[in-house]
Design an enzyme around this catalytic site. Structure first.
Site, PDB file in Angstrom:
ATOM      1  N   GLU A   1       0.937  -1.212   0.025  1.00 24.53           N
ATOM      2  CA  GLU A   1       0.165   0.012  -0.119  1.00 24.53           C
ATOM      3  C   GLU A   1       0.904   1.367   0.256  1.00 24.53           C
ATOM      4  O   GLU A   1       0.476   1.998  -0.968  1.00 24.53           O
ATOM      5  CB  GLU A   1      -0.876  -0.062   1.098  1.00 24.53           C
ATOM      6  CG  GLU A   1      -1.735   1.249   1.347  1.00 24.53           C
ATOM      7  CD  GLU A   1      -2.818   1.157   2.422  1.00 24.53           C
ATOM      8  OE1 GLU A   1      -2.995   0.234   3.100  1.00 24.53           O
ATOM      9  OE2 GLU A   1      -3.529   2.352   2.395  1.00 24.53           O
TER      10      GLU A   1
ATOM     11  N   ASP B   1      -0.731  -5.087   2.992  1.00 22.58           N
ATOM     12  CA  ASP B   1      -1.291  -4.020   3.760  1.00 22.58           C
ATOM     13  C   ASP B   1      -0.625  -3.959   5.221  1.00 22.58           C
ATOM     14  O   ASP B   1      -0.887  -4.894   5.942  1.00 22.58           O
ATOM     15  CB  ASP B   1      -2.725  -3.817   3.529  1.00 22.58           C
ATOM     16  CG  ASP B   1      -3.208  -2.533   4.170  1.00 22.58           C
ATOM     17  OD1 ASP B   1      -4.690  -2.373   3.902  1.00 22.58           O
ATOM     18  OD2 ASP B   1      -2.554  -1.807   4.935  1.00 22.58           O
TER      19      ASP B   1
ATOM     20  N   ILE C   1      -0.786  -1.867   7.483  1.00 26.20           N
ATOM     21  CA  ILE C   1      -1.861  -1.643   8.849  1.00 26.20           C
ATOM     22  C   ILE C   1      -3.326  -1.508   7.971  1.00 26.20           C
ATOM     23  O   ILE C   1      -3.471  -0.450   7.510  1.00 26.20           O
ATOM     24  CB  ILE C   1      -1.652  -0.320   9.332  1.00 26.20           C
ATOM     25  CG1 ILE C   1      -0.285  -0.567  10.217  1.00 26.20           C
ATOM     26  CG2 ILE C   1      -2.549   0.007  10.344  1.00 26.20           C
ATOM     27  CD1 ILE C   1       0.148   0.504  11.053  1.00 26.20           C
ATOM     28  N   ASP C   2      -4.213  -2.439   7.997  1.00 25.91           N
ATOM     29  CA  ASP C   2      -5.228  -2.184   7.270  1.00 25.91           C
ATOM     30  C   ASP C   2      -6.264  -1.988   8.645  1.00 25.91           C
ATOM     31  O   ASP C   2      -6.440  -2.732   9.364  1.00 25.91           O
ATOM     32  CB  ASP C   2      -6.009  -3.686   6.596  1.00 25.91           C
ATOM     33  CG  ASP C   2      -7.357  -3.382   5.936  1.00 25.91           C
ATOM     34  OD1 ASP C   2      -7.225  -2.351   5.347  1.00 25.91           O
ATOM     35  OD2 ASP C   2      -8.265  -4.104   6.254  1.00 25.91           O
TER      36      ASP C   2
ATOM     37  N   THR D   1      -6.042   1.811   9.356  1.00 25.51           N
ATOM     38  CA  THR D   1      -5.127   2.938   9.875  1.00 25.51           C
ATOM     39  C   THR D   1      -5.948   3.937  10.730  1.00 25.51           C
ATOM     40  O   THR D   1      -5.676   4.429  11.818  1.00 25.51           O
ATOM     41  CB  THR D   1      -4.584   3.654   8.712  1.00 25.51           C
ATOM     42  OG1 THR D   1      -3.784   2.761   8.092  1.00 25.51           O
ATOM     43  CG2 THR D   1      -3.660   4.708   9.425  1.00 25.51           C
TER      44      THR D   1
ATOM     45  N   ASP E   1      -6.133  -4.598   0.488  1.00 19.38           N
ATOM     46  CA  ASP E   1      -6.799  -4.950   1.502  1.00 19.38           C
ATOM     47  C   ASP E   1      -7.397  -5.976   1.633  1.00 19.38           C
ATOM     48  O   ASP E   1      -7.990  -6.744   2.764  1.00 19.38           O
ATOM     49  CB  ASP E   1      -7.906  -3.670   1.579  1.00 19.38           C
ATOM     50  CG  ASP E   1      -7.480  -2.248   1.851  1.00 19.38           C
ATOM     51  OD1 ASP E   1      -8.097  -1.337   0.873  1.00 19.38           O
ATOM     52  OD2 ASP E   1      -6.678  -1.993   2.474  1.00 19.38           O
TER      53      ASP E   1
HETATM   54  C1  LIP Z   1      -9.120   0.710   4.869  1.00 19.04           C
HETATM   55  C2  LIP Z   1     -10.049  -0.390   4.337  1.00 19.04           C
HETATM   56  C3  LIP Z   1     -11.547   0.035   4.739  1.00 19.04           C
HETATM   57  C4  LIP Z   1     -11.970   1.224   4.037  1.00 19.04           C
HETATM   58  C5  LIP Z   1     -11.051   2.190   4.613  1.00 19.04           C
HETATM   59  C6  LIP Z   1      -9.543   2.055   4.608  1.00 19.04           C
HETATM   60  P1  LIP Z   1      -6.546   1.081   5.275  1.00 19.04           P
HETATM   61  O1  LIP Z   1      -7.780   0.524   4.540  1.00 19.04           O
HETATM   62  O2  LIP Z   1      -9.619  -1.522   5.128  1.00 19.04           O
HETATM   63  O3  LIP Z   1     -12.381  -1.010   4.325  1.00 19.04           O
HETATM   64  O4  LIP Z   1     -13.326   1.383   4.289  1.00 19.04           O
HETATM   65  O5  LIP Z   1     -11.351   3.575   3.822  1.00 19.04           O
HETATM   66  O6  LIP Z   1      -9.290   1.980   2.981  1.00 19.04           O
HETATM   67  O7  LIP Z   1      -6.382   2.392   4.239  1.00 19.04           O
HETATM   68  O8  LIP Z   1      -6.841   1.467   6.570  1.00 19.04           O
HETATM   69  O9  LIP Z   1      -5.377   0.157   4.901  1.00 19.04           O
END
Ligand code: LIP
Length: 280
Positions: free
Chosen positions: A72, A92, A94-95, A97, A222
């Protein structure tokens, strides 16, 4: 037949656990000034995201120097996002964040591995809850070694559905997001939930905690790892308009069954967003 990817997956689990410790140690201590933004004022990124991605890629490249990588934060820094047939790690760091910044407990380190554009194994470490979700293609899905299976509920009116508002604040996109939400709620379903992490929403489908999850606006990093966890737990994956899942399309629908998925497709007011592999 030799299982050539098992040792790679074992290494990925160890790397994800180490990365998750770094995330856990940093959680709760993120100073407001250390929070940066990307595509919108609510598309957050921190120095921990960047540091953890470098840690993961370094640990994987040491063992697999000829492999390809999609991360990412590497893509955010300008690297191309293209999925070839070659062995490719999809990361990713940190999914969730925003959850990390707010210490909302759904934060995942995601490591997917694909060959010939097919995910061979997926690792999703829900690090604030210390839950390790894994799947190998054809060998099942697990959480901390416990087999996972999707919900057996076939009646969508008895279902809980997960979705997210995402980070897109374009008024026309928001109109469609809320239109879809209203139509889903009005089925009626038992409830709608948002974990704040696409990967954890998908693991909740795999665990049978929710019957389905959909979102428009996610990225390949993601959902690559968690897409296999859903399918290996007996779930189905498709595009929000019912066609096959396209990992680069930034659209996903994961469900416990085709009937629940196809019923949701009827309610989703779909729209397209710029693909992950659109370099224009
Ligand atoms: C997140 C996604 C989530 C989405 C957020 C964001 P990140 O990923 O897991 O589904 O709704 O907008 O994109 O940016 O925390 O890696």
């Amino acid at each position: 037949m030799e299982d050539i990817w098992q040792s790679a997956m074992d290494h990925a689990v160890a790397v994800a656990r180490k990365a998750g410790q770094v995330v856990r140690d940093a959680a709760g201590g993120v100073h407001e000034a250390a929070v940066m933004v990307k595509s919108s004022p609510i598309d957050l990124v921190t120095q921990t995201d960047q540091k953890v991605e470098k840690l993961i890629i370094r640990a994987l490249k040491d063992k697999f120097p000829t492999h390809c990588f999609i991360g990412e934060e590497s893509v955010a820094a300008g690297e191309v996002c293209v999925l070839t047939d070659g062995p490719t790690w999809i990361i990713d760091p940190i999914d969730g964040t925003t959850n990390f910044v707010h210490t909302f407990p759904f934060v995942a380190v995601c490591i997917g591995f694909a060959v010939d554009k097919q995910v061979e194994f997926g690792v999703v470490y829900s690090c604030l809850r210390d839950e390790m979700y894994t799947a190998r293609r054809g060998k099942g899905a697990f959480c901390d070694g416990r087999p996972l299976h999707v919900s057996r509920q076939q009646d969508i009116r008895q279902a809980v559905i997960a979705t997210e508002f995402g980070s897109n604040r374009d008024p026309q996109a928001l109109d469609k997001i809320f239109s879809s939400l209203k139509r889903v709620v009005s089925i009626p379903v038992h409830g709608v939930r948002s974990a704040g992490s696409a990967a954890i929403n998908m693991c909740l489908v795999a665990s049978g905690c929710v019957e389905a999850y959909y979102e428009i606006g996610i990225h390949v990093w993601d959902v690559a790892a968690s897409s296999l966890i859903v399918s290996e737990a007996g779930g189905v994956l498709m595009d929000v308009e019912g066609g096959p899942l396209d990992l680069m399309s930034r659209r996903v629908l994961a469900a416990n069954s085709r009937s629940v998925a196809e019923r949701l497709v009827k309610e989703i007011d779909a729209f397209s967003v710029r693909r992950d592999d659109d370099a224009s």
